[in-house]
Design an enzyme around this catalytic site. Structure first.
Site, PDB file in Angstrom:
ATOM      1  N   GLY A  43      15.904  22.127 -13.368  1.00 33.25           N
ATOM      2  CA  GLY A  43      16.474  21.254 -14.388  1.00 33.25           C
ATOM      3  C   GLY A  43      15.435  20.654 -15.307  1.00 33.25           C
ATOM      4  CB  CYS A  52       6.150  14.732  -7.340  1.00 28.88           C
ATOM      5  SG  CYS A  52       6.853  16.367  -7.118  1.00 28.88           S
ATOM      6  CG  LEU A  78      21.045  22.784  -6.715  1.00 22.86           C
ATOM      7  CD1 LEU A  78      22.333  23.012  -5.930  1.00 22.86           C
ATOM      8  CD2 LEU A  78      21.366  22.387  -8.158  1.00 22.86           C
ATOM      9  CB  CYS A  93       4.440  18.228  -7.318  1.00 19.48           C
ATOM     10  SG  CYS A  93       5.955  18.392  -6.368  1.00 19.48           S
ATOM     11  N   GLY A  96      19.992  15.424  -8.409  1.00 22.99           N
ATOM     12  CA  GLY A  96      20.131  14.781  -9.709  1.00 22.99           C
ATOM     13  C   GLY A  96      21.041  15.553 -10.638  1.00 22.99           C
TER      14      GLY A  96
END
Length: 358
Positions: free
Chosen positions: A123, A196, A9, A99, A12
């Site tokens: 996501g 990132c 999470l 990343c 966003g």
């Protein structure tokens, strides 16, 4: 016992809706917030504190537990050090690619497994399937405008197999509508666009904190000095903005673009016109290859590829493929192919992998 999924999470809307969809499907969902940058963690430069508060608010609405982990040391060692070294060498790296491979699908995956996860989820707008040999395959998302497979091309089978992508077939407007409908507090939160985990900031000021500035000449390919650059690391091939070159007496009014960096002489080579020949390339070479299936693609078959995230796929064929060397030739010239960025191959909707442009 229900199947446990640990969801990354971010604060966003995308990861929040991903967690909601998984819970609706009956999974035992645990949310994990990753904090991967400790330097200058203040309200001006970093939204990590607010992001975590948003995660807590989302978890409260969804009725799931959430925990925070700190991967700052791993991020600096595996991602940020590479990021700086590439800029220092005159290349333009894509930190999001590394990343994902080193943090979101390695450090986070290892942590999730230690927490008893059967799967991890994010996501990301990508899909997952299987090839004829039963290997996990990375697929484009249904929403072509949001597809993020380019950023995940370095995942291997061990990383992709336990990953779930609930947003694979959802367009972004529908994701926001779901968030509004179920009352998520971050339904209208804008998408992040910064580096990132480092966030949005003045890029030049940020780089200058870690790398010394070394100004030099801007020249035409013929060697005529037309301006001064502030340091080669601040510029990328195809860049038009921020060059500070006005019209030249008796010359063309066409805009200037960065065409090359000469590290030996600390010179930035610039040309006029978007379609200048020095900005066009048919052939692209790459190293540091990574293939999702664990095997290289068949060099005899035609493919498509892209050399930057927002680029439309272009038809190409492989001319050289061995060990850690890939050479492609495109059917049409590609604009401003940039060393340090990634070239990613596709077979239809399947992302095969790729490498770092030389």
């Amino acid at each position: 016992m229900s199947t446990r999924v640990v969801v990354g999470l971010s604060g966003g809307v995308d990861s929040a809706v991903a967690a909601y969809l998984l819970k609706q499907q009956g999974y035992d969902v645990l949310g994990v917030f990753m904090k991967n940058w400790d330097d200058d963690d203040n309200t001006e430069h970093c939204t990590a504190r607010q992001d975590f508060l948003d995660v807590l608010a989302v978890a409260d609405v969804l009725g799931i537990e959430v925990e925070a982990v700190n991967f700052a040391a791993e991020y600096k060692e595996r991602v940020f050090s590479y990021f700086l070294a590439e800029y220092q060498a005159g290349r333009t790296p894509n930190p999001d690619v590394l990343c994902n491979a080193e943090i979101k699908f390695k450090a986070f995956l290892d942590d999730a497994i230690a927490r008893g996860a059967d799967y991890i989820a994010t996501g990301h707008y990508v899909g997952k399937g299987h090839d004829t040999f039963g290997r996990a395959a990375l697929l484009r998302a249904r929403d072509a405008n949001k597809d993020q497979s380019y950023f995940l091309y370095r995942l291997n089978q061990a990383q992709l197999s336990p990953a779930l992508f609930p947003l694979a077939r959802l367009p972004k407007p529908e994701v926001r509508e779901i968030a509004r409908r179920i009352g998520l507090p971050n339904a209208a939160k804008k998408d992040s666009t910064g580096i990132c985990f480092i966030g949005e900031r003045n890029f030049r000021e940020f780089l200058e904190r870690y790398l010394p500035r070394d100004p030099g000449d801007m020249t035409t390919p013929e060697g005529r000095v037309v301006g001064q650059h502030q340091g080669l690391m601040y510029y990328t091939l195809g860049q038009r903005q921020g060059l500070g070159i006005g019209g030249q007496k008796g010359g063309s009014d066409a805009p200037w673009f960065v065409a090359a960096k000469d590290m030996a002489t600390n010179t930035l080579v610039v040309v006029q016109g978007h379609d200048h020949p020095l900005l066009q390339r048919f052939g692209v070479g790459a190293g540091q290859l990574s293939w999702i299936a664990g095997v290289a693609p068949d060099p005899e078959r035609p493919y498509t590829a892209k050399t930057r995230y927002r680029q439309t796929d272009a038809a190409c064929h492989i001319t050289t493929l061995y060990d850690d060397t890939l050479e492609l030739v495109f059917d049409a010239p590609q604009w401003a192919v940039t060393p340090g960025q990634s070239v990613v191959l596709y077979d239809g909707d399947v992302c095969l992998g790729g490498g770092i442009i030389c």
